[in-house]
Design an enzyme around this catalytic site. Structure first.
Site, short mmCIF file in Angstrom:
data_model
loop_
_atom_site.label_atom_id
_atom_site.label_comp_id
_atom_site.label_asym_id
_atom_site.label_seq_id
_atom_site.Cartn_x
_atom_site.Cartn_y
_atom_site.Cartn_z
N ARG A 1 23.27 -2.25 24.44
CA ARG A 1 23.62 -2.98 23.21
C ARG A 1 24.18 -2.03 22.13
O ARG A 1 23.89 -2.18 20.94
CB ARG A 1 22.40 -3.72 22.63
CG ARG A 1 21.87 -4.83 23.50
CD ARG A 1 22.88 -5.97 23.63
NE ARG A 1 22.29 -7.13 24.30
CZ ARG A 1 22.25 -7.27 25.63
NH1 ARG A 1 22.75 -6.34 26.42
NH2 ARG A 1 21.73 -8.35 26.16
N SER B 1 19.42 -13.09 21.14
CA SER B 1 18.29 -12.17 20.91
C SER B 1 18.46 -11.54 19.53
O SER B 1 19.48 -10.91 19.26
CB SER B 1 18.28 -11.04 21.95
OG SER B 1 18.16 -11.56 23.24
N GLU C 1 19.05 -6.46 16.92
CA GLU C 1 20.35 -6.43 17.61
C GLU C 1 21.42 -7.04 16.69
O GLU C 1 22.56 -6.59 16.65
CB GLU C 1 20.26 -7.26 18.91
CG GLU C 1 21.59 -7.39 19.60
CD GLU C 1 21.57 -8.31 20.81
OE1 GLU C 1 20.73 -8.10 21.68
OE2 GLU C 1 22.43 -9.22 20.86
#
Ligand code: FAD
Ligand code: EPU
Length: 337
Positions: free
Chosen positions: A164, A238, A333
């Site tokens: 990520r 998420s 995130e």
């Protein structure tokens, strides 16, 4: 190209929160970039490039210029018997590109089906799902340097891809506008079905994978069942990243919580943040207009009418709660703006 003053971004972020931007412009043509870069509104203000708004949280109004990327076009650049090189403009919808690819029976990004957002944002956090990341097929990223307007190309190994993460989310955050992405795909079957949830789904539904489309269909079905549709309930997937710990920390947690799911990945141990949040009792919990999704503890949701600040404050409560219980710090995130 029209630069609009005072524009509401509510429809342009999947959390569905309101935020005013001082200036707003839609970029439909690569040729408009020069005019944009030369404009006083662009030169004199903070800039934000926006795709599908599916990984941002506006916590306040934006005192700058938001540029919505609508650059379109997908083309096959070259091919041989093994591979095909595709160039997609950054304003293409990511899932449209997946469909373009699986319709032609190419392999490589089928596991990334149904991830919301644009192609241009896909390298920013190195999108990933079900055992595959964009870095696995990405060749080059075509960019414009925001400071100079100069066009450049980043090769895959210059992008510093990680979980990520990429150079565009770290060292060069907001330094480049990603205009296009080059992907090298396989023409011959190269399936990746080892991810547990995917394998179980294929077995349970007696699906014999014959094409990349069989996989993208399966992934789409899994995702529809687990993740809330932003059209119906504001969210950004998420909200936090999963956590990687060393062996000692993993053993310490395992001693106390024997049910902790641990995944060994390249000598690191992943603890799903969803499990940590669930263990703190947050799953399905709602505070005012904000909450944690009942099927996925990593997903924060806007039940309607929440402000970005409300969602951010709620996420801080979760971070504190996980830290108090486990001594682990969750990292977001989602990009806070
Ligand atoms: P935006 O939200 O518009 O932007 C995200 C960031 O990238 C911002 O900082 C923005 O400034 C920057 N950016 C955007 N476009 C450009 C550009 N052209 N040049 C430079 N910077 C740019 N992500 C995954 O990795 N895996 C998943 O499985 C996944 N599932 C999701 C499920 C749901 C329901 C939702 C809502 C989100 C999910 N996400 C997932 C997150 C999201 O889809 C990805 O991060 C996606 O790549 C964001 O694309 P976007 O166009 O919406 O980016
Ligand atoms: N888990 C729980 N409770 C929950 C959720 C998860 O205990 O509420 C535990 C379970 O042990 C489960 C494990 O976490 O087996 C993994 O769950 P899941 O397969 O749902 O995946 P995830 O780790 O929660 C990650 C990505 C998703 C991606 C999926 C599939 C991150 C931060 N999230 O979620 O990406 O789609 O894997 O590969 O890495 C996103 O980035 O926005 C996103 C949705």
């Amino acid at each position: 190209m029209e630069i609009i003053k005072n524009y509401d971004l509510k429809k342009l972020n999947t959390f569905g929160v309101s935020a005013q931007t001082k200036f707003f412009v839609e970029l439909n043509n690569e040729n408009d970039l020069k005019e944009l870069f030369d404009s006083t509104e662009f030169k004199n203000n903070e800039k934000l490039f926006l795709g599908g708004g599916s990984n941002v949280l506006f916590t306040k109004d934006f005192d700058g210029i938001v540029v919505l990327n609508k650059l379109k076009g997908i083309e096959i650049i070259e091919e041989n018997s093994e591979n095909v090189l595709i160039r997609s403009m950054g304003g293409e919808n990511w899932n449209d590109l997946v469909n373009f690819v699986v319709d032609r029976e190419y392999w490589g990004i089928e596991n990334l089906a149904l991830i919301p957002g644009t192609v241009g944002a896909s390298p920013v956090q190195n999108i990933g799902a079900y055992g595959v990341e964009i870095k696995d097929t990405l060749e080059n990223v075509e960019v414009y340097e925001i400071e100079t307007g100069e066009k450049k190309v980043f090769k895959k190994d210059e992008c510093e891809f990680g979980y990520r993460s990429s150079i565009f989310k770290t060292k060069f955050k907001e330094k480049y506008f990603i205009s296009a992405v080059f992907l090298k795909l396989n023409k011959k079957e190269k399936k990746n079905i080892d991810y547990k949830v995917l394998m179980e789904y294929l077995e349970e539904n007696k699906i014999e994978v014959k094409s990349s489309k069989d996989i993208s269909n399966a992934i789409s079905a899994i995702r529809k069942n687990k993740l809330p549709d932003p059209v119906l309930m504001g969210n950004a997937g998420s909200f936090f990243k999963n956590i990687y710990v060393d062996k000692n920390k993993a053993e310490e947690i395992k001693l106390k919580y024997t049910d902790v799911p641990l995944f060994e990945e390249n000598e690191r141990i992943k603890i799903p943040s969803g499990w940590l949040i669930e263990k703190c009792g947050w799953k399905g919990h709602r505070v005012g207009n904000v909450g944690i999704h009942e099927k996925q503890a990593l997903v924060l949701v806007n039940y309607g009418g929440a402000t970005g600040k409300e969602i951010k404050d709620f996420s801080e409560q979760i971070i504190n709660s996980v830290n108090d219980k486990f001594g682990l710090i969750l990292e977001r995130e989602v990009n806070l703006i």
